[in-house]
Design an enzyme around this catalytic site. Structure first.
Site, PDB file in Angstrom:
ATOM      1  N   GLY A 542       0.971  -1.220   0.170  1.00  0.00           N
ATOM      2  CA  GLY A 542       0.172   0.038   0.033  1.00  0.00           C
ATOM      3  C   GLY A 542       0.828   1.320  -0.015  1.00  0.00           C
ATOM      4  N   ASP A 655       0.793  -6.648  13.043  1.00  0.00           N
ATOM      5  CA  ASP A 655       0.133  -6.770  11.608  1.00  0.00           C
ATOM      6  C   ASP A 655       0.760  -8.034  11.108  1.00  0.00           C
ATOM      7  OD1 ASP A 655      -1.169  -6.440   9.541  1.00  0.00           O
ATOM      8  OD2 ASP A 655       0.487  -5.144   8.256  1.00  0.00           O
TER       9      ASP A 655
END
Length: 844
Positions: A542, A655
């Protein structure tokens, strides 16, 4: 000699003459359809290739399948046939990257000009995500393994057949590259590993995918894929949370059928979901196929499925999907475009606020729209919403039931969210959908819903109301000096800029000595050179892309960050945190670059890539064996235990997912991407932080924003289940009842039917049933809703080492999430928690 005998003689002469040109001088062997062991092909001019610049492509041929020959006045003009070799992945005039491919190509053999190639169509690619350069090699090794190495010796791709008694390789007339054993049995076939194309005689079995490329010029995997499920053929948009936009109108028994497939045959594309004596398909798309059968079907980068057939010396294409509404395709009007009856426009024009978007191509409105001010996470400028009424999504799968304000705020807090859709009868309650992909929107009329139903899309845009200190000073000056001329105002404003630049040090003058313990600092020029001007791309996330590079004798992976919105001080502080930790199961940060606006991170290179490629993509000849899966689970546990317990401060990664678990050549697992990591003092029991993480891996306590390192334990439990079951936790390509893996685990745990979750392809796991059940129980312990009841990661390591047992008194209500967020049990199975991408390094 009669005319027929003369023609045969001339054909023989021409073929013999032409074949003398089809040689590889470096190997001194004829160009052929077959190859034996220990053969090497070098990607250079020694291979047969087309020499004409007007071809606008370059291909260097290794193998060429048998073709049917027809006569001409001065040449033998072949129909398109199959060739295998190095295909230029960019315009031939500037070619630096090649893909090892099978290509449908027309071969023109002339007495005067020799061999010419034209009208190429790539139908299979081995290394679409990792192109190679000049002088790369393909080798058919003595052990029977077909391997692709880049020019520097890096292993890029392999058939992994070294222990299969392979003795020969063949490119068949149907375009299937096969490896054969001594009994002439096909042990490995390219047909079993499709890319984006289905050829005549090839079938797409359950579990296999056609994955579209990113664009016309980018061969990496894109956002669309087509697959065969038990109840028919489906096309999906999106990779991490795929949504269906096409389904063949078939029935099929979902519960018992494991043998559905799609086949492209002369005259039709046929979908089989059950088997009868007649083997008649459940669904057939009739196609006007050329009598010679020169045809293939490809899933295009824009989501269309097109049939290609050879006619009048060129390829002609036609749509296969029977989608009658032109607006029903995810990219019908490109990114951000709004589609109404096949006509496209940009969102700001619909609501009368021009200037926010611009057309990607003013001559082709259906190419979509782009934001004039790009979104940037962590920027000083805040995001706001452009509210567009009466629009919807091509497949609206709501995340939860909530109110309008909560739906909008959830998107603001989610860095990856580009728009939120809210369908409701009143603003107090409605259905919310967070869209991380900027697909096209569909304009709907009031008649599409009941009279009291309202649909809105809130598109996230960058707020342009932010004012800098300079603009404030300029406004003050202009208000005082209003009578002065415009020229004088401009001069004074320029003086203000010069004064501020002189008074404040440039960002590059910031002394990194203030942050001791940083890893090696590289210049942007050094890293640009190390990556070949960023030409060897191996991944993307991203916030940037990852490139393969070479620094001195070190093979490295360099992540270039884009639009992270961080100042140098904050970036260096995060680099300092990552650089200060060192463990065998953590990817090592070698260095960084913080020069002007450039932010780059230099990591050790992990040749086997990320875990998701091995457990989800179904690319390998065989799945990972049980011992390898168990080793990966253990490696990740040890890395997390070090972060949680052995550092000066507790480091919560926040994450943990397969994309952030990398594998070396021995399949040793290492945790990567610490951009979301949070430091927690050992004396602290918890910490407040904004929502961060990835869909499907977030613990329930994120709803309160009060978290501990136990959120990593929860994510680790999800990863265990994904490793064991070979699928993602959230998979919208599955039937509704099977979309959420943890919900399925909850149901199976209560009925003691754990093994029903195991993919039947994992044959060797049945030989280790006790160990598999032990790992599922461990995952269940890690997934406890109450984080106090989860084990610590050091405890998990002890369990994996056999010095501690799994807790037996477990709560099997694993998806008992706050009812304020999830309206009911049905919605609970589709619940996906919020996502925000990494600020520092981002997901791969």
């Amino acid at each position: 000699m009669d005319h027929s005998q003369l023609f045969i003689f001339v054909c023989t002469l021409l073929i013999t003459s032409s074949c003398s040109r089809l040689t590889n001088p470096s190997m001194n062997m004829p160009f052929a359809q077959n190859a034996g062991l220990n053969t090497v092909w070098h990607n250079n001019a020694s291979l047969l290739h087309n020499n004409h610049t007007y071809d606008d492509f370059l291909m260097r041929v290794i193998l060429h399948a048998t073709t049917t020959v027809r006569s001409g006045d001065s040449s033998l003009d072949d129909f398109p046939s199959f060739a295998c070799g190095f295909y230029c992945a960019e315009p031939a005039t500037t070619c630096h990257t090649y893909i090892f491919s099978i290509v449908f190509v027309n071969v023109y053999i002339s007495i005067d000009d020799g061999v010419s190639l034209y009208s190429p169509e790539v139908v299979w690619v081995a290394n679409r995500d990792h192109p190679v350069g000049e002088n790369a090699t393909v080798q058919f090794t003595e052990l029977g393994d077909l391997v692709l190495h880049d020019a520097d010796g890096t292993l890029v791709w392999s058939t992994s057949t070294a222990d299969k008694s392979i003795v020969s390789m063949n490119l068949t007339g149907s375009g299937n590259l096969v490896l054969l054993d001594r009994t002439n049995v096909e042990v490995w076939r390219s047909f079993d590993l499709p890319t984006d194309t289905l050829i005549i005689a090839q079938t797409l079995q359950m579990g296999q995918k056609l994955v579209a490329r990113t664009s016309l010029t980018n061969w990496t995997e894109g956002n669309f894929y087509l697959t065969t499920l038990a109840d028919g053929m489906y096309a999906f948009a999106g990779i991490h949370t795929p949504l269906a936009y096409y389904r063949s109108p078939t029935g099929g028994n979902v519960a018992t059928n494991r043998s559905a497939y799609v086949a492209l045959k002369n005259g039709s594309l046929e979908v089989f979901t059950s088997f009868r004596e007649t083997e008649a398909p459940d669904y057939r798309i009739m196609l006007p196929v050329h009598p010679f059968g020169l045809v293939f079907a490809r899933l295009e980068w824009d989501g269309h499925m097109r049939l290609y057939q050879w006619a009048n010396d060129s390829w002609a294409s036609s749509d296969i999907f029977d989608i009658t509404d032109p607006c029903a395709y995810p990219l019908a009007c490109g990114e951000y475009g709004i589609c109404l009856h096949g006509q496209c426009t940009c969102p700001d024009l619909v609501v009368g606020q021009s200037g926010l978007f611009e057309l990607v191509d003013s001559r082709e409105v259906n190419r979509g729209c782009s934001l004039k001010s790009s979104l940037s996470c962590g920027s000083a400028r805040k995001a706001r919403f452009l509210a567009v009424p009466n629009v919807t999504h091509f497949n609206f799968v709501y995340n939860w039931t909530t109110n309008e304000e909560h739906c909008k705020q959830s998107c603001l807090n989610d860095c990856s969210c580009k728009a939120s859709f809210f369908h409701h009868k009143d603003t107090s309650s409605g259905f919310c959908f967070l869209a991380s992909d900027a697909f096209s929107m569909i304009s709907v009329s009031a008649q599409s819903y009941s009279s009291d139903f309202i649909s809105f899309c809130f598109i996230k845009i960058q707020d342009s109301t932010h004012k800098s200190l300079l603009s404030k000073e300029t406004r003050i000056f202009i208000s005082v000096a209003g009578p002065l001329s415009f020229v004088t105002s401009v001069i004074v404003a320029a003086l203000i800029i010069l004064r501020r630049n002189k008074a404040e040090p440039l960002e590059d003058e910031y002394s990194i000595d203030q942050l001791p313990g940083l890893p090696t600092r590289f210049s942007f020029t050094d890293l640009k050179s190390a990556t070949g001007d960023f030409s060897r791309k191996i991944g993307a996330g991203g916030f940037g892309s990852v490139f393969e590079g070479q620094i001195d004798d070190k093979h490295v992976a360099i992540k270039r960050l884009d639009g992270i919105g961080q100042g140098k001080r904050e970036f260096l502080a995060e680099v300092q945190t990552i650089g200060s930790i060192n463990h065998i199961h953590l990817v090592r940060l070698i260095g960084f670059c913080a020069e002007k606006t450039h932010r780059l991170l230099v990591y050790e290179y992990m040749p086997s890539g990320s875990l998701d490629k091995w457990i989800f993509q179904n690319r390998q000849a065989a799945p990972l064996d049980w011992e390898t899966r168990l080793k990966i689970i253990s490696d990740v546990a040890k890395g997390l235990a070090y972060l949680h317990s052995d550092c000066r401060q507790t480091i919560a990664h926040l994450d943990i997912k397969p994309e952030n678990i990398l594998l070396d050549e021995m399949f040793t697992a290492k945790i990567s991407d610490f951009g979301l990591a949070k430091l927690i003092d050992h004396e602290q029991s918890s910490v407040m932080t904004r929502l961060r993480g990835t869909l499907g891996y977030l613990a329930p306590e994120w709803l309160t924003s009060v978290i501990t390192e136990k959120v990593d334990v929860y994510s680790f439990g999800v990863v265990i289940m994904e490793i064991l079951c070979g699928r993602r936790n959230l998979d919208y390509s599955q039937p509704e009842e099977n979309r959420h893996l943890i919900s399925m685990l909850q149901d199976k745990a209560k009925s003691d039917q754990f093994m029903d979750l195991i993919d039947p392809c994992f044959v060797d796991m049945e030989l280790h049933m006790n160990d598999v059940l032990r790992m599922m129980n461990l995952a269940t312990w890690c997934l406890q809703v109450d984080y106090h009841r989860r084990p610590s990661m050091p405890m998990v390591v002890k369990i994996l080492e056999g010095t501690m047992d799994v807790e037996t008194e477990l709560d099997f209500d694993l998806v008992n999430i706050d009812p304020m967020v999830v309206a009911n049990r049905a919605a609970q199975r589709n619940t996906v928690t919020l996502q925000i991408d990494s600020v520092l390094s981002g997901p791969r």
